[in-house]
Design an enzyme around this catalytic site. Structure first.
Site, PDB file in Angstrom:
ATOM      1  N   LYS A  64       0.818  -1.219   0.000  1.00  0.00           N
ATOM      2  CA  LYS A  64       0.000   0.000   0.000  1.00  0.00           C
ATOM      3  C   LYS A  64       0.850   1.268   0.000  1.00  0.00           C
ATOM      4  CE  LYS A  64      -4.315  -1.770   1.972  1.00  0.00           C
ATOM      5  NZ  LYS A  64      -4.098  -3.145   1.533  1.00  0.00           N
ATOM      6  N   GLY A  65       2.050   1.179   0.603  1.00  0.00           N
ATOM      7  CA  GLY A  65       2.956   2.332   0.596  1.00  0.00           C
ATOM      8  C   GLY A  65       3.385   2.691  -0.818  1.00  0.00           C
ATOM      9  N   LYS A  66       3.678   1.680  -1.614  1.00  0.00           N
ATOM     10  CA  LYS A  66       4.066   1.921  -3.011  1.00  0.00           C
ATOM     11  C   LYS A  66       2.913   2.526  -3.804  1.00  0.00           C
ATOM     12  CE  LYS A  66       7.628  -1.617  -3.773  1.00  0.00           C
ATOM     13  NZ  LYS A  66       8.007  -2.779  -4.598  1.00  0.00           N
ATOM     14  N   ASP A 117      10.732  -3.302  -9.352  1.00  0.00           N
ATOM     15  CA  ASP A 117      11.555  -4.047  -8.409  1.00  0.00           C
ATOM     16  C   ASP A 117      12.550  -3.030  -7.880  1.00  0.00           C
ATOM     17  OD1 ASP A 117      12.222  -6.315  -6.943  1.00  0.00           O
ATOM     18  OD2 ASP A 117      13.925  -6.736  -8.228  1.00  0.00           O
ATOM     19  N   SER A 118      12.668  -2.984  -6.603  1.00  0.00           N
ATOM     20  CA  SER A 118      13.543  -1.980  -6.022  1.00  0.00           C
ATOM     21  C   SER A 118      14.227  -2.566  -4.808  1.00  0.00           C
ATOM     22  CB  SER A 118      12.745  -0.728  -5.635  1.00  0.00           C
ATOM     23  OG  SER A 118      11.641  -1.069  -4.843  1.00  0.00           O
ATOM     24  N   PHE A 124       8.810   3.487   4.359  1.00  0.00           N
ATOM     25  CA  PHE A 124       8.671   2.067   4.687  1.00  0.00           C
ATOM     26  C   PHE A 124       9.965   1.367   4.288  1.00  0.00           C
ATOM     27  CE2 PHE A 124       6.849   3.003   0.550  1.00  0.00           C
ATOM     28  CZ  PHE A 124       7.426   2.058  -0.290  1.00  0.00           C
ATOM     29  N   ASP A 149      13.905   2.714   4.709  1.00  0.00           N
ATOM     30  CA  ASP A 149      13.979   4.181   4.829  1.00  0.00           C
ATOM     31  C   ASP A 149      14.554   4.660   6.174  1.00  0.00           C
ATOM     32  OD1 ASP A 149      12.920   4.318   2.308  1.00  0.00           O
ATOM     33  OD2 ASP A 149      10.970   5.122   2.904  1.00  0.00           O
ATOM     34  N   ARG A 152      12.215   5.583  -6.601  1.00  0.00           N
ATOM     35  CA  ARG A 152      10.960   5.243  -7.265  1.00  0.00           C
ATOM     36  C   ARG A 152      10.349   6.473  -7.918  1.00  0.00           C
ATOM     37  NH1 ARG A 152       8.943   2.985  -3.350  1.00  0.00           N
ATOM     38  NH2 ARG A 152       9.817   0.952  -3.777  1.00  0.00           N
TER      39      ARG A 152
END
Length: 199
Positions: A11-13, A70-71, A153, A156, A182
């Site tokens: 959900k953060g993304k 993808d990170s 998140f 971080d 991102r």
């Protein structure tokens, strides 16, 4: 208005993505919103391979344009680990608080100059007609010495930005979107999408 699926359950993304793509004539929904529950096996050797694999598989299921990213975190002192294994580092279900302790232990006594690290993001887009797009972005920093900040998140809270004298998790959503890996990759993808969506 075009509906685009973003292949994530995070959900953060989704929140970050919607903030950055807010004024485009598209609606971005998560896999969950689209009722897709499959888990794509991320077995690529690069961020780009994993992102494209996710985008293509979810596009084939949904029949809609699909974005995937993808990170991860690359720490130079650890030979760029955890890298593509960032989410699974020390075990997929291991709390980030434990992952932080593991990283701090590996960097114990390591001077600041050797604690260099970066967040890397690769975003892929798969269209049902076979078109494929890829963009990437990164942000440089160092691994800090403490866990700090309530925002963001993932990693971080241990990623320190020397030029801002703040940890990534101390930045507001607006500040983070301006400089994040991102955010950079999404802005590049936005330009690519705008060109493709008018064809």
């Amino acid at each position: 208005m075009e509906t685009i699926i973003f292949a994530t359950k995070n959900k953060g993304k989704i929140r970050e993505i919607n903030e950055i793509l807010a004024d485009m004539c598209i609606t971005v929904v998560s896999m969950e919103d689209a009722g897709i529950t499959v888990d794509v096996v991320e077995d690529g050797k690069t961020f780009a391979e994993n992102a494209m694999k996710k985008a293509v598989q979810i596009m084939e299921i949904s029949g809609k344009i699909t974005l995937a990213d993808d990170s991860g975190l690359e720490i130079d002192y650890l030979d760029k680990a955890p890298g593509v294994y960032s989410a699974r580092f020390m075990g997929k279900d291991t709390p980030y608080s434990e992952k932080f302790k593991g990283i701090f232990a590996k960097l114990e006594g390591v001077e600041e100059a050797k604690r260099t690290a970066r967040f890397v993001s690769c975003i892929a887009a798969a269209f049902p007609d076979g078109r494929r797009l890829v963009s990437d972005g990164n942000v440089e920093g160092i691994i800090g010495w403490e866990v700090k900040g309530e925002n963001g998140f993932g990693y971080d809270p241990i990623f320190f930005l020397p030029d801002r004298q703040k940890y990534m998790a101390e930045l507001s959503a607006k500040e983070k979107n301006e400089i994040s890996h991102r955010g950079k990759a999404l802005r590049k993808m936005r330009i690519l999408l705008e060109k493709e969506l008018v064809k």
